[in-house]
Design a protein around this motif. Sequence first.
Motif, short mmCIF file in Angstrom:
data_model
loop_
_atom_site.label_atom_id
_atom_site.label_comp_id
_atom_site.label_asym_id
_atom_site.label_seq_id
_atom_site.Cartn_x
_atom_site.Cartn_y
_atom_site.Cartn_z
N PHE A 250 -31.81 3.40 -10.75
CA PHE A 250 -30.44 3.11 -10.32
C PHE A 250 -30.38 1.98 -9.29
O PHE A 250 -29.41 1.22 -9.26
N LEU A 251 -31.39 1.85 -8.44
CA LEU A 251 -31.40 0.76 -7.47
C LEU A 251 -31.46 -0.60 -8.15
O LEU A 251 -30.72 -1.53 -7.80
N VAL A 252 -32.34 -0.72 -9.15
CA VAL A 252 -32.49 -2.00 -9.87
C VAL A 252 -31.23 -2.30 -10.68
O VAL A 252 -30.75 -3.44 -10.69
N ALA A 253 -30.68 -1.30 -11.37
CA ALA A 253 -29.48 -1.51 -12.19
C ALA A 253 -28.32 -2.01 -11.33
O ALA A 253 -27.59 -2.94 -11.72
N ALA A 254 -28.13 -1.42 -10.15
CA ALA A 254 -27.04 -1.83 -9.26
C ALA A 254 -27.24 -3.26 -8.77
O ALA A 254 -26.27 -4.03 -8.67
N LYS A 255 -28.48 -3.64 -8.45
CA LYS A 255 -28.73 -4.99 -7.96
C LYS A 255 -28.46 -6.04 -9.04
O LYS A 255 -27.98 -7.13 -8.75
N ILE A 256 -28.79 -5.70 -10.29
CA ILE A 256 -28.51 -6.63 -11.38
C ILE A 256 -27.00 -6.87 -11.51
O ILE A 256 -26.54 -7.99 -11.72
N LEU A 257 -26.22 -5.81 -11.33
CA LEU A 257 -24.76 -5.94 -11.45
C LEU A 257 -24.15 -6.77 -10.33
O LEU A 257 -23.09 -7.36 -10.49
N GLU A 258 -24.80 -6.84 -9.18
CA GLU A 258 -24.25 -7.57 -8.05
C GLU A 258 -24.35 -9.08 -8.19
O GLU A 258 -23.68 -9.82 -7.48
N ILE A 259 -25.19 -9.57 -9.10
CA ILE A 259 -25.34 -11.01 -9.29
C ILE A 259 -24.14 -11.54 -10.05
O ILE A 259 -23.78 -11.03 -11.12
N SER A 260 -23.54 -12.59 -9.52
CA SER A 260 -22.33 -13.13 -10.15
C SER A 260 -22.64 -13.91 -11.42
O SER A 260 -22.05 -13.69 -12.47
N SER A 261 -23.60 -14.85 -11.35
CA SER A 261 -23.91 -15.67 -12.51
C SER A 261 -25.38 -16.08 -12.48
O SER A 261 -25.79 -16.84 -11.59
N PHE A 262 -26.16 -15.59 -13.43
CA PHE A 262 -27.57 -15.96 -13.51
C PHE A 262 -27.74 -17.45 -13.80
O PHE A 262 -28.61 -18.11 -13.24
#
Length: 483
Positions: A250-262
């Motif tokens: 869950f920590l990794v999944a949430a951090k991925i969602l926080e990125i606006s644009s790769f």
Amino acid sequence: MSNSYVTTSSRPTARWKRFLKSNLLTFLTIIGVFGGTALGLILKKSEHQWTEREVMYIQYPGDLFLRMLKCLIVPLLVSSITSAIGALDLSMSKKIAFRSIIYYFTTTVCAVILGIILVCTIRPGAGQQMGDMKGKGTTRNVLTADTLLDLIRNLFPPNIVQATIFQFRTILVPPENATNVPLQKYKITSEFTQGTNVLGLVMFSVVLGATIGKMREKGRPLQEVFETLSEAMMIITSWVIWMSPLGVFFLVAAKILEISSFAEVIAQLGWYFGTVMLGLMLHGFGTISVLFFLATRRLTFGYIAQMGQVLATAFGTGSSSATMPITIRCLDGMGIDPRVTRFVIPVGATINMDGTALYEAVAALFIAQLRGISLTFGHIVAVSVTATAASIGAAGIPQAGLITMVMVLDTVGLPAEDVTIIIAVDWLLDRFRTTINVMCDALGTILVNFLSKNDLSGEAHNHTDLAAAEPHELVELRQDCKE
């Protein structure tokens, strides 16, 4: 003949069962990292616009896991260091401490030099426009001297209970009704900020352990208290650790969602990201491996393979301090002397930040290249010294390097606000450099244990070994790892 066949064929099966049993948690944690990444990417590609509250809900199980790990840090750190130092006489403690510090200093300096060589060779910031690269972030006015002095002040906390929840920090306040005033003329104040003063706790534990060891039989009851507390904390760690796959997921999944644009991040900071990653990989699997081989005549890869769960947890949490209980547990299972493990790991998690030192040197020179500032050899030497000091002062928490990054920028005359340029990729780089930090600490512990083997065997005749009264759970762990 049929019985012989059954016996022979059953051996590989039994061996595989033991292997899966002893490495199940490692596999689950690694699956948690990749599964969290996949979930984050899938959710991000959906048409739904994820709000900050929704991301918080996704991260919530991971936060609970992180809080449990951090709850173990203070009692485990104090009991581990005190019991480890108390089980040795002063001469042996000095030898282990000296070997540890030499290793930490050598690897940190090598990391900084490698980072400077790479950033000066690749020049990731040359020819790029700063444009709108700055992100949102908070910085504070600080001088390099203030940061170094705070580091020493925190070694000697005025209240040991206060040190468990607060750190001392110098604050520079601009004079009233004044503009364009240099930092040197700001008013000097101070405050205690929330966060464990690990350096102060380490210093207190080392002195207390040395005192108990010097008291010999009179100090034995107190020594047994800390030994028992240390083992109790390791048992609790063994319970909490089974939540790591879920927490990391869950920590990794949430951090991925926080990125606006790769795409935007890669376009702006791709070369910088690649330079730091190359440096971390070369240092972790090159420099450290060479130093380890020169000291022990053994390769590191076999040991690294046994640290899969530790490295996955370090990547997922982004905190070397939070990973410390798991690192100690793993090294105990690998047969490393508990007296060495319980001293070297807590100290290493506090002051040995090779990945952070490399990253800060690269980041400072990268920002200077973006601004078109040509640095002299003297500036580069100053960056290397300051990055080394800053890495020691960096807390073992997620993205702590951004805070100490300010003093490195000050060394080359860059504004503190420029630290926000690299925020877009810092969350991901922070996880990789934390993983390298933890791996270097673990390999350093194995190296110090190897160099101290003869001395420790002599000590066993004079002091009761911590492993002699291990709980049933730790005994089983040792047997599984040996198999």
